[in-house]
Motif scaffolding. Structure first.
Motif, PDB file in Angstrom:
ATOM      1  N   ALA A  97       0.848  -1.197   0.000  1.00 49.76           N
ATOM      2  CA  ALA A  97       0.000   0.000   0.000  1.00 49.76           C
ATOM      3  C   ALA A  97       0.884   1.247   0.000  1.00 49.76           C
ATOM      4  N   PHE A  98       1.059   1.862  -1.159  1.00 52.85           N
ATOM      5  CA  PHE A  98       1.810   3.118  -1.236  1.00 52.85           C
ATOM      6  C   PHE A  98       0.814   4.270  -1.115  1.00 52.85           C
ATOM      7  N   PRO A  99       1.276   5.412  -0.591  1.00 52.50           N
ATOM      8  CA  PRO A  99       0.365   6.565  -0.576  1.00 52.50           C
ATOM      9  C   PRO A  99      -0.021   6.929  -2.017  1.00 52.50           C
ATOM     10  N   ALA A 100      -1.264   7.372  -2.170  1.00 52.98           N
ATOM     11  CA  ALA A 100      -1.776   7.665  -3.526  1.00 52.98           C
ATOM     12  C   ALA A 100      -0.917   8.713  -4.215  1.00 52.98           C
ATOM     13  N   ILE A 101      -0.455   9.700  -3.427  1.00 49.83           N
ATOM     14  CA  ILE A 101       0.326  10.788  -4.019  1.00 49.83           C
ATOM     15  C   ILE A 101       1.649  10.256  -4.599  1.00 49.83           C
ATOM     16  N   LEU A 102       2.197   9.232  -3.952  1.00 47.90           N
ATOM     17  CA  LEU A 102       3.456   8.636  -4.419  1.00 47.90           C
ATOM     18  C   LEU A 102       3.242   7.938  -5.763  1.00 47.90           C
ATOM     19  N   GLU A 103       2.083   7.269  -5.858  1.00 49.44           N
ATOM     20  CA  GLU A 103       1.786   6.577  -7.118  1.00 49.44           C
ATOM     21  C   GLU A 103       1.594   7.578  -8.256  1.00 49.44           C
ATOM     22  N   VAL A 104       0.946   8.695  -7.928  1.00 48.20           N
ATOM     23  CA  VAL A 104       0.757   9.740  -8.949  1.00 48.20           C
ATOM     24  C   VAL A 104       2.119  10.256  -9.411  1.00 48.20           C
ATOM     25  N   PHE A 105       3.012  10.510  -8.437  1.00 54.24           N
ATOM     26  CA  PHE A 105       4.346  11.005  -8.791  1.00 54.24           C
ATOM     27  C   PHE A 105       5.128   9.955  -9.586  1.00 54.24           C
ATOM     28  N   ALA A 106       4.926   8.696  -9.212  1.00 55.78           N
ATOM     29  CA  ALA A 106       5.613   7.615  -9.940  1.00 55.78           C
ATOM     30  C   ALA A 106       5.161   7.595 -11.402  1.00 55.78           C
ATOM     31  N   GLY A 107       3.846   7.740 -11.606  1.00 49.89           N
ATOM     32  CA  GLY A 107       3.310   7.781 -12.974  1.00 49.89           C
ATOM     33  C   GLY A 107       3.897   8.942 -13.752  1.00 49.89           C
ATOM     34  N   LEU A 108       3.939  10.109 -13.086  1.00 51.75           N
ATOM     35  CA  LEU A 108       4.490  11.301 -13.745  1.00 51.75           C
ATOM     36  C   LEU A 108       5.975  11.108 -14.054  1.00 51.75           C
ATOM     37  N   ALA A 109       6.677  10.446 -13.122  1.00 50.07           N
ATOM     38  CA  ALA A 109       8.120  10.222 -13.312  1.00 50.07           C
ATOM     39  C   ALA A 109       8.363   9.325 -14.526  1.00 50.07           C
ATOM     40  N   VAL A 110       7.527   8.279 -14.689  1.00 50.44           N
ATOM     41  CA  VAL A 110       7.688   7.396 -15.846  1.00 50.44           C
ATOM     42  C   VAL A 110       7.452   8.179 -17.132  1.00 50.44           C
ATOM     43  N   PHE A 111       6.408   9.019 -17.111  1.00 53.71           N
ATOM     44  CA  PHE A 111       6.101   9.837 -18.287  1.00 53.71           C
ATOM     45  C   PHE A 111       7.270  10.783 -18.606  1.00 53.71           C
ATOM     46  N   ALA A 112       7.783  11.445 -17.533  1.00 55.39           N
ATOM     47  CA  ALA A 112       8.896  12.383 -17.722  1.00 55.39           C
ATOM     48  C   ALA A 112      10.124  11.650 -18.256  1.00 55.39           C
ATOM     49  N   CYS A 113      10.279  10.430 -17.767  1.00 55.88           N
ATOM     50  CA  CYS A 113      11.410   9.613 -18.192  1.00 55.88           C
ATOM     51  C   CYS A 113      11.358   9.349 -19.709  1.00 55.88           C
ATOM     52  N   ILE A 114      10.164   8.970 -20.163  1.00 56.55           N
ATOM     53  CA  ILE A 114      10.006   8.676 -21.592  1.00 56.55           C
ATOM     54  C   ILE A 114      10.236   9.948 -22.416  1.00 56.55           C
ATOM     55  N   MET A 115       9.688  11.051 -21.912  1.00 57.31           N
ATOM     56  CA  MET A 115       9.904  12.339 -22.598  1.00 57.31           C
ATOM     57  C   MET A 115      11.403  12.664 -22.642  1.00 57.31           C
ATOM     58  N   GLY A 116      12.083  12.371 -21.527  1.00 58.19           N
ATOM     59  CA  GLY A 116      13.526  12.608 -21.447  1.00 58.19           C
ATOM     60  C   GLY A 116      14.285  11.792 -22.474  1.00 58.19           C
ATOM     61  N   PHE A 117      13.873  10.529 -22.647  1.00 57.99           N
ATOM     62  CA  PHE A 117      14.534   9.677 -23.646  1.00 57.99           C
ATOM     63  C   PHE A 117      14.357  10.267 -25.043  1.00 57.99           C
ATOM     64  N   VAL A 118      13.119  10.718 -25.314  1.00 59.60           N
ATOM     65  CA  VAL A 118      12.846  11.322 -26.633  1.00 59.60           C
ATOM     66  C   VAL A 118      13.726  12.559 -26.820  1.00 59.60           C
ATOM     67  N   ALA A 119      13.799  13.382 -25.755  1.00 56.61           N
ATOM     68  CA  ALA A 119      14.592  14.609 -25.831  1.00 56.61           C
ATOM     69  C   ALA A 119      16.070  14.269 -26.055  1.00 56.61           C
ATOM     70  N   PHE A 120      16.532  13.202 -25.390  1.00 53.12           N
ATOM     71  CA  PHE A 120      17.937  12.789 -25.551  1.00 53.12           C
ATOM     72  C   PHE A 120      18.215  12.429 -27.006  1.00 53.12           C
ATOM     73  N   PHE A 121      17.296  11.661 -27.593  1.00 58.03           N
ATOM     74  CA  PHE A 121      17.500  11.224 -28.969  1.00 58.03           C
ATOM     75  C   PHE A 121      17.495  12.416 -29.924  1.00 58.03           C
ATOM     76  N   ILE A 122      16.474  13.272 -29.762  1.00 56.79           N
ATOM     77  CA  ILE A 122      16.380  14.435 -30.662  1.00 56.79           C
ATOM     78  C   ILE A 122      17.588  15.348 -30.463  1.00 56.79           C
ATOM     79  N   GLY A 123      17.970  15.533 -29.185  1.00 58.86           N
ATOM     80  CA  GLY A 123      19.126  16.382 -28.869  1.00 58.86           C
ATOM     81  C   GLY A 123      20.385  15.862 -29.537  1.00 58.86           C
ATOM     82  N   SER A 124      20.601  14.559 -29.466  1.00 59.92           N
ATOM     83  CA  SER A 124      21.797  13.962 -30.082  1.00 59.92           C
ATOM     84  C   SER A 124      21.819  14.234 -31.578  1.00 59.92           C
ATOM     85  N   GLU A 125      20.657  14.034 -32.205  1.00 58.81           N
ATOM     86  CA  GLU A 125      20.573  14.238 -33.653  1.00 58.81           C
ATOM     87  C   GLU A 125      20.830  15.697 -34.010  1.00 58.81           C
TER      88      GLU A 125
END
Lengths: 330, 277
Positions: free
Chosen positions: B45-73
């Motif tokens: 049982a994690f606090p709900a707010i932690l799960e929300v932040f975890a979801g946002l972190a995964v999303f930010a992570c994916i966005m970061g990967f995209v940014a890394f790829f575009i940045g490299s190019e």
């Protein structure tokens, strides 16, 4: 001046792109409120129209049914929207017609009782069929879709009066192997059950003619009832019995005796298209490259011949590989 | 000279790229932890707010990967543009190296960084999944995949893998070549706003190419789907075994030819049409 020209070209390109994007958006803006359908029906459900022809509701005799042999059942307008004439409303409907006869159609709709609709010609044909049974096709049937054709002469001979008629307990009849004798109208969609054939253990074949029965022999659905009582069974002469047994042995899952090609899904032979694409990719494209690679090195304008020779070599390998693949496919 | 050119090209990109790569790796650790929280939310049982932040972190992570790829190019292509088509071009073209070598160096540099970026992204994904615990069954899968495979099957798979890698490398050469081609044409056609012209040309070219390819693909898919079944059902197992590597080899040759053509087109423009004056 050059700057102005460049700006103009850029502006034109951007405008074309925007216009193209707008064009791509057109399909998503299409209004779903205006179904382009021709099918309409009067509010009382008696007259149906497909835009060009008018169909009237036809009442079948109580012992006849719209029950086409599976393969004859062709939906001309599968799930469609039916316009109620004089109103703005539509209702979902399935409209079917036998592949052999578009004068008779069957309608199944949300709020109108399912039924048969006929054109004037269809009405004449059906009336004639129910009065005379002419132009019908006779079949032995077991269950809904297992049938075998029997010739008209044999079928009609079953209705003749034979001397030997026995009253038999219906619960005993229920235990015997049995077949129905069904006559279909010309469309192959309206069936009229005439009686049942029973194969006795001693090899005799008996026939229960529905014409000889009264209402007490049928259940509420109109099917022959095996609950209790007796029924008159006509014992058939051996020659007719043999013919019927031979037909019964041929009973099989019904297959259409015609080829119906639905216009919506025409059969297309893709092989010519496939081979055309193979020829274009496998030969025409590399051949262009090969020719360029071989002839352009001679042109002084076109630069380094070594580069063009590399292209020519690759094109040659391309052709060889394509040939190998095509040979395997052949 | 090519080696020297490549060395300096790579060093220039590395100076910024390693920061991007390291950030992507760091993000993958954060993303893995966040994914672990999301995966275990049913059991613990994690606090709900932690799960929300975890979801946002995964999303930010994916966005970061995209940014890394575009940045490299962007790093690679901007260097290509800056080195050859701005004032720096005067300096670049005075080097004792032919334009063919300069272009080869730029192309190799771009392809290498494209491959390295893809590999880094793959590593990030593996790190993320490993931390989240999603890779627990992977060894079992590998064992199942390779169990019972004889030497011949493994060699056959190796052959297909090599062909696949060649196709991917040639494909990256095509994609790099297309961007270089658009930048070159933009610089040759426009006196000012060369980058803007290059972007416009790239967009136009991409659109035209995608139209042509889509039309061809639709036709091809119809033809193949309609014809392949009767054709393939007639083939024996041995014939299919020869067919697949031959088909991959053909694809590799086609893609390489396209890449080479684009490369020569750029070189032609650089050698004969470029005027930095």
């Amino acid at each position: 001046m050059k700057k102005t020209v460049f700006y103009r070209v850029l502006l034109l390109a951007v405008s074309i792109l925007l216009a193209w994007n707008a064009f791509l958006l057109i399909p998503s803006a299409e209004s779903p409120d205006a179904p382009l359908l021709d099918w309409s029906i009067t509010p009382n459900g008696l007259t149906l129209s497909d835009g060009t022809r008018t169909f009237s509701r036809y009442t079948l005799p109580t012992d006849a049914k719209w029950e086409p042999i599976l393969s004859y059942y062709v939906f001309d307008a599968g799930d469609t929207e039916l316009h109620i004439k004089g109103t703005e409303s539509y209702q979902s409907a399935r409209i079917a017609s036998p592949a052999r006869d578009s004068e008779i159609i069957f309608l199944q709709a949300t709020y109108i009782e399912a039924g048969i609709y006929v054109t004037e010609d269809g009405k004449t044909a059906l009336d004639h069929f129910f009065e005379t049974r002419e132009n019908g096709s006779y079949r032995l049937a077991r269950g809904a879709y297992y049938t075998a054709p029997i010739d008209t002469e044999t079928a009609l001979s079953l209705g003749q009066e034979f001397s030997e008629i026995t009253e038999t307990d219906v619960t005993q009849l229920a235990l015997l192997e049995r077949f129905s004798l069904v006559v279909y109208d010309k469309s192959g969609a309206i069936q009229w059950k005439l009686g049942d054939l029973y194969c006795f253990e001693n090899g005799a074949v008996g026939y229960v003619d529905y014409k000889m029965l009264n209402n007490s022999h049928f259940d509420a659905e109109g099917n022959f009832s095996y609950r209790s009582g007796t029924a008159p069974v006509i014992l058939l002469p051996s020659n007719i019995a043999d013919t019927l047994r031979a037909s019964a042995e041929q009973i099989e899952y019904c297959e259409p005796d015609y080829e119906y090609e639905a216009p919506a899904t025409p059969f297309i032979n893709f092989l010519p298209l496939f081979w055309t694409i193979c020829i274009i990719i496998g030969y025409i494209l590399p051949l262009i490259l090969l020719l360029l690679g071989l002839f352009l090195p001679r042109s002084k304008k076109r630069g380094n011949p070594k580069r063009w020779y590399v292209i020519a070599v690759l094109a040659a390998i391309w052709i060889v590989l394509a040939t190998a693949l095509i040979l395997i496919l052949l | 000279m090519l080696r020297k050119l490549l060395k300096y090209d790579m060093r220039a990109i590395w100076r910024i790229w390693w920061l991007l790569g390291l950030s992507a790796m760091g993000l993958s650790v954060v993303g893995g932890l966040a994914l672990r929280i999301l995966n275990n939310s049913g059991e613990q049982a994690f606090p709900a707010i932690l799960e929300v932040f975890a979801g946002l972190a995964v999303f930010a992570c994916i966005m970061g990967f995209v940014a890394f790829f575009i940045g490299s190019e962007l790093l690679v292509y901007y260097r290509f543009y800056k080195n050859l088509f701005t004032d720096e071009g005067y300096l670049t073209f005075t080097l004792p190296a032919s334009r063919a070598k300069i272009l080869a160096s730029k192309t190799l540099n771009a392809c290498l960084w494209l491959v390295l970026s893809v590999l880094t992204l793959g590593a990030c994904l593996i790190i993320m999944l490993a931390i989240s615990g999603s890779l627990a069954d992977f060894p079992t899968f590998l064992k199942f995949f390779f169990d019972g495979a004889d030497v011949f099957s493994l060699l056959y798979i190796l052959l297909l893998a090599v062909e696949g890698i060649i196709i991917l490398l040639a494909g990256s050469w095509v994609s790099v070549g297309l961007v270089h081609f658009c930048i070159t044409i933009g610089a040759v056609l426009a006196k000012k706003y060369k980058l803007l012209a290059a972007i416009g040309i790239y967009y136009l070219l991409n659109m035209v190419l995608s139209f042509v390819l889509q039309a061809f693909m639709i036709l091809g898919v119809f033809a193949t789907a309609g014809a392949i079944e009767p054709l393939f059902s007639a083939l024996s197992e041995t014939e299919i075994m020869f067919f697949i590597p031959l088909l991959l080899a053909l694809i590799a040759v086609i893609v390489t030819s396209v890449a080479l053509l684009i490369h020569y087109l750029i070189l032609g423009k650089l050698e004969r049409r470029l005027n930095l004056a």
